[in-house]
Design a protein around this motif. Sequence first.
Motif, PDB file in Angstrom:
ATOM      1  N   LEU A   1      12.746   8.120  -2.566  1.00  0.00           N
ATOM      2  CA  LEU A   1      13.183   9.377  -2.838  1.00  0.00           C
ATOM      3  C   LEU A   1      13.280  10.096  -2.099  1.00  0.00           C
ATOM      4  CD1 LEU A   1      13.055   9.086  -6.982  1.00  0.00           C
ATOM      5  CD2 LEU A   1      15.253   8.359  -5.348  1.00  0.00           C
ATOM      6  N   SER A   2      11.832  10.182  -0.939  1.00  0.00           N
ATOM      7  CA  SER A   2      11.353  11.408  -0.496  1.00  0.00           C
ATOM      8  C   SER A   2      11.884  10.866   0.312  1.00  0.00           C
ATOM      9  CB  SER A   2      10.004  12.132  -1.021  1.00  0.00           C
ATOM     10  OG  SER A   2       9.257  10.139  -0.119  1.00  0.00           O
TER      11      SER A   2
ATOM     12  N   THR B   1       1.258  -1.200  -0.172  1.00  0.00           N
ATOM     13  CA  THR B   1       0.102  -0.081   0.318  1.00  0.00           C
ATOM     14  C   THR B   1       0.887   1.056   0.165  1.00  0.00           C
ATOM     15  OG1 THR B   1      -0.556   0.679   2.364  1.00  0.00           O
ATOM     16  CG2 THR B   1      -1.734  -1.470   1.298  1.00  0.00           C
ATOM     17  N   ILE B   2       2.793   0.898  -0.401  1.00  0.00           N
ATOM     18  CA  ILE B   2       2.864   2.223   0.452  1.00  0.00           C
ATOM     19  C   ILE B   2       3.745   2.959  -1.707  1.00  0.00           C
ATOM     20  CG2 ILE B   2       5.569   3.307   1.129  1.00  0.00           C
ATOM     21  CD1 ILE B   2       5.047   1.463   3.349  1.00  0.00           C
ATOM     22  N   PRO B   3       3.914   3.627  -1.895  1.00  0.00           N
ATOM     23  CA  PRO B   3       4.410   4.341  -3.457  1.00  0.00           C
ATOM     24  C   PRO B   3       5.680   4.146  -3.664  1.00  0.00           C
ATOM     25  CG  PRO B   3       3.595   6.014  -2.293  1.00  0.00           C
ATOM     26  CD  PRO B   3       3.437   5.079  -1.139  1.00  0.00           C
ATOM     27  N   LEU B   4       6.584   2.723  -4.470  1.00  0.00           N
ATOM     28  CA  LEU B   4       7.828   3.032  -3.686  1.00  0.00           C
ATOM     29  C   LEU B   4       8.715   3.728  -4.873  1.00  0.00           C
ATOM     30  CD1 LEU B   4      10.251   0.745  -4.072  1.00  0.00           C
ATOM     31  CD2 LEU B   4       9.441  -0.196  -6.289  1.00  0.00           C
ATOM     32  N   GLN B   5       8.373   4.150  -5.868  1.00  0.00           N
ATOM     33  CA  GLN B   5       9.895   5.480  -5.806  1.00  0.00           C
ATOM     34  C   GLN B   5       9.423   6.842  -5.195  1.00  0.00           C
ATOM     35  OE1 GLN B   5       9.313   5.545 -10.657  1.00  0.00           O
ATOM     36  NE2 GLN B   5      10.237   7.862 -10.602  1.00  0.00           N
ATOM     37  N   SER B   6       8.117   7.478  -5.476  1.00  0.00           N
ATOM     38  CA  SER B   6       8.509   8.101  -4.364  1.00  0.00           C
ATOM     39  C   SER B   6       8.653   8.841  -3.064  1.00  0.00           C
ATOM     40  CB  SER B   6       6.999   9.044  -4.551  1.00  0.00           C
ATOM     41  OG  SER B   6       6.034   8.010  -4.139  1.00  0.00           O
TER      42      SER B   6
END
Length: 223
Positions: A52-53, A44-49
Amino acid sequence: MDKTFSYRRYEVVRDAPLVQDFKERWPGLFDVYEINAEFKRLTTIPLQSRFLSQLDIFSNKLLALFKKRGGQIGKKLQELMKSMTDEYSDEAVDAGRECILKALCVYLNEDPDILIKEHVGNNEADFEDYTENTTVGIFTAKQHAAQSKPDDIGIILEGQIVIQELDNVPLAYALLFGLLYALNMDYPPQQRYFFEVVQKVIMELDGGTLSRKAQVLKNRLLE
């Protein structure tokens, strides 16, 4: 891909297929969009963003820790830090992130050059040999060493190039982590602490139990 997610998970968990066989059955999974989507289906977690953030959030504290480190590791860290600039172009930001990720490996007393390999020139035999003998790795390819931007960036798993023509190296790190997580693959032993920190500290996944080395780093980052 959403509709077939349960079938892929059953296959990964039950059969632990070879990457080559899995890619032949599910070729659509191996692109930037679908790797991100598969990781989000799993966590349920965005990978790329998120990768990087979070890396950007921790970067100043990581740099401070790198500067304090002494001995041979400290010298290696200082050499890596020399390439960083205060510019805010996309290329400079990507280069800074790449430097921090490599330095994180060094700080954890692991060798980043085992995980990421730069190829220069047109020696195809050398590149094929590297690919066939790499279980987990990132490659960059340039025609000339003086080039600031590689001609190609890709990921290798079990001797197979599974994705290439990526925009930058930090993205390759994020996607590699996402693929290892999605394919339920063991982290390479030479970078086990690096990937543990990526998973449990940077991505904040399954962070209840950490190795002593990862726990010490986490405590210092949260001070």
